[in-house]
Design an enzyme around this catalytic site. Structure first.
Site, mmCIF file in Angstrom:
data_model
loop_
_atom_site.group_PDB
_atom_site.id
_atom_site.type_symbol
_atom_site.label_atom_id
_atom_site.label_comp_id
_atom_site.label_asym_id
_atom_site.label_seq_id
_atom_site.Cartn_x
_atom_site.Cartn_y
_atom_site.Cartn_z
ATOM 1 N N ASP A 57 -7.507 48.174 70.682
ATOM 2 C CA ASP A 57 -8.537 48.818 71.496
ATOM 3 C C ASP A 57 -8.023 49.811 72.627
ATOM 4 O O ASP A 57 -6.663 49.707 73.054
ATOM 5 C CB ASP A 57 -8.940 47.340 72.250
ATOM 6 N N ASP A 85 -16.071 43.087 63.493
ATOM 7 C CA ASP A 85 -14.595 43.126 64.054
ATOM 8 C C ASP A 85 -13.829 42.313 63.084
ATOM 9 O O ASP A 85 -14.314 41.892 61.929
ATOM 10 C CB ASP A 85 -14.990 42.436 65.263
HETATM 11 C C1 GLA Z 1 -12.184 43.451 69.783
HETATM 12 C C2 GLA Z 1 -12.759 44.664 69.608
HETATM 13 C C3 GLA Z 1 -13.219 45.256 70.593
HETATM 14 C C4 GLA Z 1 -14.498 44.289 71.225
HETATM 15 C C5 GLA Z 1 -13.661 42.964 71.490
HETATM 16 C C6 GLA Z 1 -14.762 41.991 71.675
HETATM 17 O O1 GLA Z 1 -11.033 43.601 70.395
HETATM 18 O O2 GLA Z 1 -11.710 45.667 69.059
HETATM 19 O O3 GLA Z 1 -13.618 46.504 70.752
HETATM 20 O O4 GLA Z 1 -15.332 44.425 70.566
HETATM 21 O O5 GLA Z 1 -13.196 42.598 70.231
HETATM 22 O O6 GLA Z 1 -14.132 40.596 71.719
#
Ligand code: GLA
Length: 486
Positions: free
Chosen positions: A212, A152
């Protein structure tokens, strides 16, 4: 000369054909990876029993037979970094037997295991991250037996802003993973920042293209503020991105994906309850059309029949998502909201053996009936295909959402074979018509590469012959006119 040129073409084709995975040379994700991840359903509320219960359900449901093989632990598994060893520890309340035990259990089920970290000082859930600890963390993940890393972008300490800065930060993990000697699928999650489509495909097996996802079909949300990931003007990728918004982001990015370097449109929301069955069908189909990673995000041991029917549609999985060509789709035309409330897009994707996938999507608020696909617009770059006849298969025909069943074999759309256009298509509001076009008379199989080339050559010769005849006719006419003194 021609022979030599042909020979070199053939030998480069052979070299290409036998080439290993291009992204990381790890041989993984030759078709988009399939699996399950904890985040969409559970967020930080995870523990070993929940994960193993979902892994067991994956097997009991037969999803592994449909190619879903990775069970991925997302954020919030971590304890602090151990000051003496420098290694990340595990939250022992959530994972009392540790993560090696977890991967052993997952492997014993015949599945593979995935883990999550961030190229930052902390993860998005504010647990310890892997920035500047790439080697020791990659080795720890390998020692624990993981086969997959989602990596990430939170808390990156300002080390972003140009493609090169971001590339270096992520490439440190690519090299660290390679150094472990364990094949670990690298799922890069940088949300499309710093034009990741330019560099991520060279160092990762899949790369997230946007902020997301959330479990909604088309709601505009200020928390997902970007409009286009190919411009350098959006610095906040955000979250709460709808299916419609993500598909819109993806429409020009497929050209930067290839086998072992897939787009990641984010984990699937099918079965999480925020969309209708029709919307989930569109969501799942478009992820397959884009050759996105197909990572389920619902609770597998409490699936309803509609969810089962969608995620187990092996026709969509095998014929489109898993197609060996690996050519992500793009829209050939789109119509914004019309007076009758439809908002249509037609998507194109070429598949193996001279077959194709067409997706007619209705993003609008009203049902669209009696639609047709004009083959001259669909095959915009392919003259012979425009004139050919096509047997057409509807990839959702016969799927029973009440019983949760998918027919073993698809039958041809009535009216097949089609020439010129495919008509009488009804697409409900927020729905999709997902079609496979197969050259008529090939019994649903399509043509071998050789036959495809032979027909193209035959077509080209025919065109030349037509031109020659026209030229001769023009000359005869010109002579006639000249003999009459005109
Ligand atoms: C980010 C990622 C998500 C998830 C969260 C976890 O937002 O894009 O897919 O993995 O972190 O904290």
């Amino acid at each position: 000369m021609i022979y030599q040129a042909l020979l070199s073409l053939v030998s480069s084709a052979i070299i290409l054909g036998s080439a290993p995975a291009q992204a990381l040379d790890n041989g993984l994700a030759l078709t988009p990876q399939r699996g399950w991840n904890t985040w969409n359903k559970y967020g930080c509320n995870i523990n070993a029993s929940i994960i193993l219960a979902n892994g067991k359900a994956l097997i009991d449901e037969g999803l592994h037979k449909a190619g879903y093989e990775y069970v991925v632990v997302d954020d919030c598994w971590q304890g602090p970094r151990d000051p003496s060893t420098g290694r990340i520890t595990v939250d022992s309340t959530k994972f009392p037997h540790g993560l090696k035990n977890l991967t052993d259990e997952i492997h014993a089920m015949g599945l593979k295991a995935g883990i999550y970290s961030s190229a930052g000082s902390m993860t998005c859930g504010r647990h310890v991250g892997s920035l500047d600890h790439e080697e020791i963390d990659a080795q720890t993940f390998a020692d624990w037996g993981f086969d997959y890393l989602k990596y990430d972008n939170c808390f990156n300490e300002g080390r972003s802003g140009t493609p090169k800065i971001s590339y270096d930060r992520y490439n440190a993990m690519t090299m660290a993973l390679n150094k472990t000697g364990r094949p670990i699928l690298f799922s890069l999650c940088q949300w499309g920042e710093d034009s990741s489509y330019l560099w991520a495909p060279t160092i990762a097996n899949s790369w997230r293209i946007s902020g997301d996802i959330y479990d909604n079909f088309d709601r505009a949300d200020a928390r997902c503020p970007c409009d286009d990931m190919t411009t350098q003007t959006c610095y906040l990728q955000g979250f709460h991105c709808s299916v419609k918004k993500i598909v819109n982001f993806a429409k020009s990015l497929g050209q930067k994906a290839f086998p072992s370097a897939w787009l990641d449109l984010d984990m699937l929301e099918v079965g999480n309850g925020g969309m209708s069955t029709t919307e989930y069908v569109t969501h799942f189909s478009m992820w397959a059309m884009m050759r996105s990673a197909m990572i389920l995000g619902n609770e597998l041991f409490s699936m309803d029949n509609a969810t089962r029917a969608i995620v187990k549609n092996t026709h969509v999985l095998d014929l489109i998502s898993g197609d060996a060509n690996g050519s992500p789709a793009y829209p050939v035309w789109e119509e914004t909201t019309s007076t009758n409330g439809t908002e249509m897009q037609l998507w194109f994707s070429s598949l193996v053996n001279g077959t194709y996938a067409a997706a007619l999507v209705n993003w609008g608020s009203q049902d669209a009936s009696g639609q047709s696909i004009d083959l001259s617009t669909f095959f915009v770059d392919d003259a012979p295909a425009r004139k050919a006849s096509w047997d057409v298969y509807d990839l959702w025909a016969g799927v029973d959402f009440k019983q949760g069943t998918v027919p073993a074999k698809l039958s041809k759309l009535s009216g097949s074979p089609f020439t010129g256009s495919i008509g009488n298509l009804d697409v409900p509001s927020h729905g999709i018509k997902l079609l496979r076009l197969v050259p008529a008379g090939t019994d649903g199989k399509g043509m071998s590469e050789q036959e495809h080339k032979r027909r193209a050559l035959q077509e080209a010769e025919h065109v030349q012959l037509e031109r020659a005849m026209q030229w001769q006719e023009d000359r005869v006419n010109a002579r006639r006119m000249a003999s009459r003194g005109l």
